[in-house]
Scaffold this active site. Structure first.
Site, PDB file in Angstrom:
ATOM      1  CB  CYS A  10      57.561 113.857-107.180  1.00 19.25           C
ATOM      2  SG  CYS A  10      59.096 114.718-107.507  1.00 19.25           S
ATOM      3  CB  CYS A  66      65.037 111.497-109.059  1.00 17.19           C
ATOM      4  SG  CYS A  66      63.645 110.694-109.350  1.00 17.19           S
TER       5      CYS A  66
HETATM    6 FE1  FES Z   1      60.590 113.167-107.169  1.00 11.71          FE
HETATM    7 FE2  FES Z   1      62.497 111.307-107.258  1.00 11.71          FE
HETATM    8  S1  FES Z   1      60.324 111.184-107.016  1.00 11.71           S
HETATM    9  S2  FES Z   1      62.598 113.690-107.291  1.00 11.71           S
END
Ligand code: FES
Length: 122
Positions: free
Chosen positions: A33, A102
């Protein structure tokens, strides 16, 4: 849905910012991400006296960073090294399944900071 606790720590993060007198620092990124967390620890006599963070990331990453810094403050290095994502998810009163990864950002950063510190102190 996020728990009340996660929303609270996201909206009012504890220990956010740089810790000027930190003696253990590490940064970790999530390649999927792109979120990044930097952790600062002040360790004295084998105890985490203070912890702060800077996180560029999703709501869960920020909330978990805040919860993690609160959770590990006062722990010995040995205790802190045993913290798992399950501990943090429990502290957060749960995380949505899609957000469980996360919680790893902060833990990875904290473990790396502790490892760097211990290697330096050897
Ligand atoms: Fe990247 Fe939560 S979406 S750490």
């Amino acid at each position: 849905m996020y728990s009340k606790k996660v929303l609270d720590h996201f909206k009012n993060p504890r220990n956010q910012g740089k810790l000027e007198d930190a003696n253990a620092v590490a940064q970790k990124g999530n390649p999927v991400c792109g979120d990044v967390m930097k952790i600062y620890l002040k360790i004295e006599n084998g105890i985490i006296k203070d912890a702060k963070f800077e996180t560029l990331g999703c709501a869960a990453a920020i909330a978990v960073s805040s919860l993690l810094t609160e959770y590990i403050k006062g722990m010995t290095l040995e205790e802190a090294k045993k913290v798992t994502k399950d501990d943090i998810i429990r502290e957060a009163d749960g995380l949505p399944p899609a957000k469980v990864h996360c919680s790893m950002l902060g833990i990875d950063a904290a473990l790396t900071a502790l490892k760097n510190y211990e290697e330096r102190e050897k």
